[in-house]
Motif scaffolding. Structure first.
Motif, PDB file in Angstrom:
ATOM      1  N   HIS A  34       0.808  -1.225   0.000  1.00 21.52           N
ATOM      2  CA  HIS A  34       0.000   0.000   0.000  1.00 21.52           C
ATOM      3  C   HIS A  34       0.838   1.272   0.000  1.00 21.52           C
ATOM      4  N   PHE A  35       2.142   1.127   0.270  1.00 23.84           N
ATOM      5  CA  PHE A  35       3.049   2.281   0.193  1.00 23.84           C
ATOM      6  C   PHE A  35       3.784   2.324  -1.146  1.00 23.84           C
ATOM      7  N   ASN A  36       3.670   1.244  -1.899  1.00 26.19           N
ATOM      8  CA  ASN A  36       4.448   1.106  -3.125  1.00 26.19           C
ATOM      9  C   ASN A  36       5.954   1.177  -2.837  1.00 26.19           C
ATOM     10  N   THR A  90       0.887   4.790  -5.564  1.00 31.17           N
ATOM     11  CA  THR A  90      -0.356   4.147  -5.161  1.00 31.17           C
ATOM     12  C   THR A  90      -1.249   5.269  -4.656  1.00 31.17           C
ATOM     13  N   ASP A  91      -2.552   5.129  -4.829  1.00 31.28           N
ATOM     14  CA  ASP A  91      -3.386   6.225  -4.304  1.00 31.28           C
ATOM     15  C   ASP A  91      -4.055   5.830  -2.995  1.00 31.28           C
ATOM     16  N   ARG A  92      -3.484   4.857  -2.282  1.00 30.86           N
ATOM     17  CA  ARG A  92      -4.062   4.439  -1.009  1.00 30.86           C
ATOM     18  C   ARG A  92      -3.749   5.416   0.116  1.00 30.86           C
ATOM     19  N   GLU A 118       2.314  -1.760   7.754  1.00 30.14           N
ATOM     20  CA  GLU A 118       3.371  -1.449   6.788  1.00 30.14           C
ATOM     21  C   GLU A 118       4.314  -0.379   7.316  1.00 30.14           C
ATOM     22  N   LEU A 119       3.774   0.578   8.078  1.00 28.84           N
ATOM     23  CA  LEU A 119       4.633   1.633   8.649  1.00 28.84           C
ATOM     24  C   LEU A 119       5.616   1.048   9.665  1.00 28.84           C
TER      25      LEU A 119
END
Ligand code: R2B
Ligand code: URA
Length: 306
Positions: A34-36, A90-92, A118-119
């Motif tokens: 989700h962060f690409n 990504t546009d998340r 993810e962070l």
């Protein structure tokens, strides 16, 4: 071992992130979808290893202007006019970095929870140490003057329990929101050194809906009376709840890996007086800057700049 806190652990003396997921060690590559970003495609220690403060919340635009504001406040080098979104592939989510990291996590528990997985892995892969993590944002006030900032003492669920429940493999797993070193008093002290950032310490209730879930009478559906709503809000108030939002419990439950975490949200309205947010736009914009101003002041003090 799936006991309550087995996955994540804080080492306070040397607060380096320990992501206790044995499966991660066996993976050749970790794609932070989700962060690409990914461990093979990006040099994460080089990109993020110097991060000392992370702030999540608000809206994508607000997090961009917060990054610009921090850069200005800390007099960091570089031109912030063309700061780019690290996640633009990504546009998340949106992410801006200026020695500190500013991330927009979307709205609600599921969205921020995906982002936090993810962070935290990102900070782990980047080998970040000794950093603080803040959630800043908006909320509905419970018995407070609109515009008041609430620094969270305890994050509670809609039953007023200081915990976060998640269904894992068909079973409910409970994680506490209480077990970490808070900095609420230090933030309250910061607010007293600032003009126009009225601040209190209180409990923050996290719900999974903005309308019925927060006892609003103005949603598309409503299954309760005005008196039911007020009784619930009074009950919340009596247990110490001073504001209501939608991400705080999972934020605190997952961020026990960090030495310092804090939730700082401004209240946009007093829920005893109504449900609709009809305050003029410019007033709301000023309110939304208050958590940013407070956290920026905290960071400057910690860095010894003031
Ligand atoms: C506060 O504001 C949003 C809903 O309007 C939500 O993200 C929250 O926690
Ligand atoms: N955000 C919320 O979740 N609730 C409010 O009442 C206002 C902002």
């Amino acid at each position: 071992d799936h006991s309550e806190y087995s996955e994540l652990e804080v080492l306070f003396k040397n607060p380096q992130i320990h992501v206790k997921n044995p499966h991660l060690d066996t993976m050749e590559e970790d794609v932070l979808y989700h962060f690409n970003l990914g461990t093979k495609t990006h040099n994460l220690p080089e990109m993020f290893g110097d991060i000392k403060f992370v702030c999540v919340g608000g809206s994508a635009n607000r997090m961009k202007s917060f990054a610009q504001f921090i850069q200005q406040e800390l007099a960091l080098p570089g031109n912030m006019d063309n700061i780019t979104d690290i996640c633009e592939g990504t546009d998340r989510y949106s992410m801006y970095k200026v020695y500190f990291l500013s991330v927009y996590p979307g709205m609600g528990v599921p969205s921020i929870s995906i982002m936090l997985h993810e962070l935290i892995k990102l900070l782990h892969h980047a080998r970040c140490i000794d950093f603080a993590l803040f959630r800043i944002g908006t909320s509905g006030g419970v018995g407070l003057e609109p515009g008041t900032v609430v620094v969270t003492d305890k994050e509670v669920d809609c039953f007023f329990r200081a915990q976060f429940e998640q269904v894992v493999l068909g079973k409910v797993i409970t994680r506490s929101t209480e077990l970490d070193v808070g900095v609420s008093k230090e933030l309250l002290q910061c607010s007293s050194e600032l003009d126009d950032v009225p601040t209190v310490i209180g409990n923050t209730m996290c719900t999974s809906d903005f309308y019925e879930g927060q006892g609003r009478l103005d949603g598309a559906l409503c299954s309760f009376s005005t008196e039911d709503k007020l009784e619930y809000l009074r009950k919340a108030y009596n247990t110490g709840v001073r504001n209501i939002e939608m991400e705080s419990t999972v934020f605190r439950a997952m961020c026990r890996v960090c030495a310092i975490t804090a939730v700082v949200c401004v209240t946009l309205l007093n829920r005893f007086d109504g449900d609709q947010i009809s305050t003029p736009h410019d007033v709301l914009v000023e309110y939304q800057q208050r958590p940013q101003v407070l956290v920026a002041h905290f960071i400057k003090k910690r860095l010894g700049l003031i």
